[in-house]
Design an enzyme around this catalytic site. Structure first.
Site, PDB file in Angstrom:
ATOM      1  CD  GLU A   1      36.687  35.493  36.086  1.00 17.12           C
ATOM      2  OE1 GLU A   1      35.707  36.029  35.529  1.00 17.12           O
ATOM      3  OE2 GLU A   1      37.170  35.906  37.163  1.00 17.12           O
TER       4      GLU A   1
ATOM      5  CD  GLU B   1      40.965  38.032  37.503  1.00 16.34           C
ATOM      6  OE1 GLU B   1      39.919  38.562  37.935  1.00 16.34           O
ATOM      7  OE2 GLU B   1      41.088  37.639  36.332  1.00 16.34           O
TER       8      GLU B   1
END
Ligand code: ZN
Length: 689
Positions: free
Chosen positions: A150, A308
């Protein structure tokens, strides 16, 4: 390079056995079998475990984790572990930590905590990736590399300042060009030496935070630089992996509609796209669809991975709503419908401590397999197993493109003198919603994308017009296509300097209007707009559900438009500009350029979009059925798979439009006969060729 090769939709997720003793691993794998997990993402935050000191690398635990996963028959998405640096590194080299927007040098803590310009960080993160690749790159179970985690945020330290200056030298070549681009004669900003340039922060050009800057050009360039600086970190690690591991595809997990990083600048460097889908609440179905389409658009329509998603709740928000029964399954299939070839969870087992201990997990703290969440996950696993490889590699056959542009997003939201209430995502989403409601497949693409294959190009808030874009949009219209753009488009060039022409700048010839002035008002101010089309399409071709004349509301931003060839399709009905155009359509070549000059409500946006779709005879799938989402994927073998997704809490019945076979039940679907989709239900229909 293609995405990882898997026999079916990859299913599983982030797994952290390093947090647990061996007997828990045994329990986990029994449950993974029950859920039919075939893929685990390992090692996302393992830097401190693998490298406990500068000269010490210890793979003992990761070896066992990898070997166990492989012995259990799982495919491994292996992380390089650089999403958080170890404490010893920050202590030995304080420059690896970030300096924030307010100028505070951070000390060790949290994650995503490394300065992207730090030579020590760059050297050691690449070295870790290099050693990981040497050790595991040839392992048959490793099917993908997951670099970092991320990527995001920003740093304003001296190293980043130096990196920024170097980036600027490469971009502009001379201070003369830089001064011109940044318009530095304003407020005595002319730079006579590269070292005079400071990162734009709370200490320099900003006052009310990152969106309030005295010099948009400087702030825009810093965002571009920061995005590129983190991309350089990604590329460091990718290059280190490639030294010994040439064939395993590489990705990093993006965050969908995430403003700080320009994913279009990154996309060419990824082998496949992946992203983390964490909608804020259960009303986000259209936003998720938009984000999926944006992610699919990163690699020219190639399937992506959902790296995710939570099976139940998130943890980082003030309120973390639970996914109701059926919703996790529905949203997982939504991802597949929009082009995902993997559906992975964060996390497979709940961590015991720290800030994510209450983040939803497939297996909770008690280790049970008889919870509702686990049962729903296992049901989904069984469905993916039954579907096998049917949709893998399938593409979306879209005739409509929606342009998405980080530069326009950044620029329009940091600019004084317009409206701080106009938000790029909201406007884009309104146009996307109109397409979603109509049941039309959409490619969400960068402004540099080839537009030849599209009949309709929708470009909301195209604030910045770069390169040859205006010309390429004209070509769409010239060959008979339609281009739809809106207020606040065609305002600035690549440097965020105004065009010295009428608004909408280079879009003027295509749209056939000039914007004379504009008004911005608070959210309570409404100017009703009457939409009425008497053009060549009015009458027989118009679908009966499109009313020929309606009155809608417009808010926030009102451009006062003087037609310069365009016909008026909508007019303001109030204020001193009542009766002037709010929506126009300009004949251009064999096609049209539409201009929507005001912030129309959803009904108004949908009316405009429907007329455009109708003009091109684009098939609408169940446009009047609220809450029913549809999508089509076409497999490499040419099979057309129709996804029907019911976002309602009760069953929906529609009439089948084509013959086919429903893939879960293998039952025949016949055109003209009813098809029932249960509450939160999903149907996959393979249509007859
Ligand atoms: Zn820095």
């Amino acid at each position: 390079m293609s995405p990882p090769v898997t026999p079916k939709i990859a299913f599983g997720g982030d797994y952290n056995p390093e947090q647990w003793p061996d007997h828990v691993w045994d329990q986990d794998y029994r449950l993974f079998d029950a859920a039919r997990f075939d893929t685990v993402t390992l090692g996302v935050f393992d830097w401190a475990l693998i490298q406990p000191a500068l000269d010490v690398y210890d793979f003992t635990l990761l070896d066992r984790i990898v070997e166990r996963a492989a012995a259990e028959g799982r495919a491994i998405c292996l992380a390089t572990g650089t999403g958080a640096h170890p404490a010893w590194l920050a202590r030995a080299y304080p420059e690896v930590t970030r300096t924030d927007f307010e100028g505070r040098r951070h000390r060790f803590g949290q994650r995503h905590n490394s300065c992207p310009s730090s030579p020590v960080f760059r050297r050691l993160s690449a070295e870790l990736a290099r050693r990981m690749a040497r050790r595991y790159g040839g392992h048959p179970a490793v099917i993908a590399w997951h670099i970092g985690n991320e990527y995001g945020g920003a740093c304003y330290c001296e190293l980043c300042a130096a990196g920024f200056r170097q980036w600027l030298r490469e971009r502009y070549g001379s201070l003369e060009a830089l001064n011109a681009a940044w318009y530095t004669t304003f407020w005595a900003h002319t730079f006579g030496d590269w070292d005079e340039i400071e990162p734009p922060s709370a200490l320099t050009e900003h006052w009310r935070g990152p969106d309030h800057t005295a010099f948009q050009g400087i702030t825009l360039d810093y965002r571009r630089f920061m995005s590129d600086a983190m991309l350089a970190n990604f590329r460091d690690e990718k290059a280190a992996i490639r030294e010994t591991c040439p064939d395993v595809p590489v990705t990093t997990n993006f965050m969908g509609l995430y403003q700080p990083i320009d994913y279009h600048r990154w996309a060419p460097h990824l082998d496949f796209a992946s992203w983390d889908n964490y909608p804020p609440d259960d009303t986000a179905r259209v936003r998720m669809a938009l984000a999926h389409d944006l992610m699919r658009g990163l690699k020219d329509g190639q399937p992506f991975w959902v790296m995710e998603q939570t099976p139940s709740t998130t943890a980082s928000r003030d309120v973390n709503p639970l996914k109701r029964p059926g919703v996790m399954r529905l949203w997982s299939w939504q991802a597949v419908a929009h082009g995902a070839d993997a559906v992975l969870f964060f996390q497979l087992r709940a961590s015991r401590g720290a800030c994510e201990k209450y983040h939803g997990a497939v297996i909770g703290h008690a280790g049970r397999g008889d919870t509702r969440v686990f049962r729903e996950v296992a049901q989904l696993g069984a469905e993916f197993a039954r579907l096998g490889g049917t949709v893998l590699g399938a593409r979306t056959p879209a005739r409509v493109a929606l342009l998405f542009d980080w530069d326009s997003w950044w620029a329009v939201e940091m600019t004084d003198g317009l409206s701080r209430l106009v938000r790029y995502q909201q406007v884009v989403q309104a146009y996307y919603t109109a397409l979603w409601d109509a049941g039309v497949d959409v490619d969400v693409v960068p402004v540099t994308a080839g537009l030849d294959g599209y009949d309709v190009v929708v470009a909301p808030l195209l604030h910045m017009v770069k390169g040859d874009l205006a010309q390429r949009l004209e070509e769409v219209a010239a060959r008979g296509g339609s281009v739809v753009t809106t207020f606040l488009s065609g305002r600035v060039d690549e440097d965020d300097n105004a065009f010295l022409t009428d608004v909408p700048g280079p879009l003027g010839p295509l749209t056939g209007v000039r914007v004379d002035e504009w008004d911005a008002r608070g959210p309570d101010f409404v100017n009703p707009v009457r939409l009425r089309d008497t053009g060549p399409d009015s009458g027989s071709q118009i679908e009966p559900e499109i009313e020929p004349e309606i009155e809608v509301e417009s808010r926030l931003f009102f451009e006062i438009v003087i037609p310069a060839g365009a016909e008026t399709v909508g007019t303001y009905t109030a204020d001193f500009y009542a009766g002037t155009p709010a929506v126009t359509r300009n004949a251009f070549g064999a096609g049209h350029g539409w201009y929507v000059a005001a912030g129309l409500d959803q009904r108004g946006v949908s009316w405009v979009v429907r007329r455009v779709l109708d003009h091109h005879g684009i098939e609408l799938r169940y446009p009047d059925v609220q809450d029913l989402e549809t999508a089509v994927r076409v497999t490499p073998a040419g099979d057309r798979i129709l996804f029907l997704l019911n976002h309602r809490n009760e069953a929906i019945e529609v009439t089948a439009e084509r013959d086919g076979v429903e893939l879960f039940t293998k039952s025949r679907v016949r055109a003209g006969e009813p098809v029932k989709i249960e509450a939160c239900g999903v149907l996959l229909v393979q249509e007859d060729m």
